[in-house]
Design an enzyme around this catalytic site. Structure first.
Site, short mmCIF file in Angstrom:
data_model
loop_
_atom_site.label_atom_id
_atom_site.label_comp_id
_atom_site.label_asym_id
_atom_site.label_seq_id
_atom_site.Cartn_x
_atom_site.Cartn_y
_atom_site.Cartn_z
N TYR A 13 0.84 -1.19 0.00
CA TYR A 13 0.00 0.00 0.00
C TYR A 13 0.88 1.25 0.00
O TYR A 13 1.96 1.26 0.59
CB TYR A 13 -0.89 0.04 1.24
CG TYR A 13 -1.99 -0.99 1.26
CD1 TYR A 13 -3.21 -0.74 0.65
CD2 TYR A 13 -1.82 -2.21 1.90
CE1 TYR A 13 -4.24 -1.67 0.67
CE2 TYR A 13 -2.83 -3.16 1.93
CZ TYR A 13 -4.04 -2.89 1.31
OH TYR A 13 -5.04 -3.82 1.34
N TYR A 72 0.03 -9.97 0.19
CA TYR A 72 1.02 -9.35 1.08
C TYR A 72 1.02 -10.02 2.44
O TYR A 72 0.02 -10.61 2.88
CB TYR A 72 0.77 -7.85 1.21
CG TYR A 72 -0.58 -7.45 1.79
CD1 TYR A 72 -0.81 -7.46 3.16
CD2 TYR A 72 -1.61 -7.05 0.95
CE1 TYR A 72 -2.03 -7.07 3.69
CE2 TYR A 72 -2.83 -6.65 1.46
CZ TYR A 72 -3.04 -6.67 2.83
OH TYR A 72 -4.26 -6.30 3.35
N ARG A 125 -2.15 -12.38 3.12
CA ARG A 125 -3.51 -12.04 2.70
C ARG A 125 -3.64 -12.30 1.21
O ARG A 125 -2.80 -11.90 0.41
CB ARG A 125 -3.81 -10.57 2.98
CG ARG A 125 -3.81 -10.23 4.45
CD ARG A 125 -5.19 -9.81 4.95
NE ARG A 125 -6.29 -10.59 4.47
CZ ARG A 125 -7.44 -10.08 4.01
NH1 ARG A 125 -7.59 -8.77 3.96
NH2 ARG A 125 -8.41 -10.86 3.63
N HIS A 150 -6.87 -8.69 -2.88
CA HIS A 150 -8.23 -8.20 -2.66
C HIS A 150 -8.27 -6.70 -2.91
O HIS A 150 -7.25 -6.02 -2.90
CB HIS A 150 -8.71 -8.51 -1.24
CG HIS A 150 -7.86 -7.90 -0.17
ND1 HIS A 150 -6.68 -8.47 0.26
CD2 HIS A 150 -7.99 -6.75 0.54
CE1 HIS A 150 -6.14 -7.72 1.19
NE2 HIS A 150 -6.91 -6.64 1.38
N HIS A 163 -10.50 -3.34 -1.39
CA HIS A 163 -11.44 -2.84 -0.40
C HIS A 163 -12.48 -1.96 -1.09
O HIS A 163 -12.14 -1.12 -1.94
CB HIS A 163 -10.72 -2.01 0.66
CG HIS A 163 -9.70 -2.78 1.44
ND1 HIS A 163 -9.99 -3.40 2.64
CD2 HIS A 163 -8.39 -3.02 1.20
CE1 HIS A 163 -8.91 -4.00 3.10
NE2 HIS A 163 -7.92 -3.78 2.24
#
Length: 258
Positions: free
Chosen positions: A127, A166, A176, A179, A181
């Site tokens: 991110y 990640y 994870r 995906h 959000h």
């Protein structure tokens, strides 16, 4: 002092299996299906530490919340906001994709004019946020945030880069699955709902306690987008379709519950 036993994937997977078996047994015994997970879902360790344990506090004047909230209008949301690949001077790295679908109510009717926001990791699984310091490269041409308003058919559409998996620190060697959000606002900013969309066939699904916290198989499957070849653009991008149902028996899982 006795060293603490490492929290391994094997332990987490055993807890996931135990929770699913308990849920299946409860449903067989006549209890209703649950589309939303227990907020104290043990395999998701940080959820156990931070979820509310006291009754919710009712507001005497719910409208007062809006007085300090942000305000937006149709002119504040532009077409560029929905294309996460065109927000910088250069092209971002990774697999370009289109994600589209409809926001629907309980009765299947489209929800028009809905503000839909997305945020995600880049193709390397990082991110653009100061708290994300794991050793994966940042992409100077990808911030990973976008927004749009649904049209008269309740449809939204984003062009973006497929995010990478990640690591996170729930347990040893925790990862994870890829995906995106999603955040949806109703007619007021106090009506925000947040969820996550996943990609089909990800091998990390069975290992992820966040996704597996949705113990109902049908509800969990509704978090996974479908690849749609008709949405793919030749020599440009692949296409995924994912509808969001706000309530009812086919509702999409929402992080805050209801």
């Amino acid at each position: 002092m006795t060293p603490q036993t490492p929290l391994t994937q094997e332990i987490i997977s055993a807890e996931i299996a135990q929770a699913r078996q308990a849920y299946a047994k409860a449903v067989e015994g006549g209890e209703p299906r649950r589309d939303h997970p227990d907020r104290g879902y043990a395999p998701y360790r940080s959820s156990v530490l931070r979820h509310p344990e006291q009754p919710l506090v009712a507001l005497d004047d719910p409208d007062a919340v809006e007085l300090s909230g942000p305000v937006f209008g149709v002119t504040d949301v532009t077409a560029l906001d929905a294309d996460l690949t065109r927000q910088h001077l250069g092209e971002p790295l990774g697999e370009r994709i289109m994600v589209t679908g409809r926001v629907l109510g309980r009765d299947g009717r489209p929800v028009r004019g809905q503000l839909v926001e997305v945020w995600q990791a880049n193709a390397s699984g990082r991110y653009a946020h100061q708290r994300d310091q794991h050793p994966a490269p940042l992409d100077p041409n990808f911030t990973g945030v976008g927004r749009c308003l649904t049209d008269d058919q309740g449809r939204y559409a984003f062009t973006t880069i497929k995010p990478g998996a990640y690591p996170w620190r729930n347990h040893d060697n925790a990862w994870r699955p890829a995906h995106i959000h999603f955040s949806l606002f109703g007619t007021a900013f106090a009506q925000r709902l947040v969820t996550q969309m996943y990609f089909p066939g990800d091998p990390l699904f069975d290992h992820d306690p966040i996704m597996q916290s949705v113990t109902d198989d049908a509800a969990r499957s509704r978090l996974v987008a479908a690849y749609d070849h008709d949405l793919s653009t030749p020599e440009w991008s692949l296409g995924y379709r994912w509808d969001i149902v706000l309530s009812g028996p086919a509702a999409t899982w929402i992080e805050e519950g209801r």
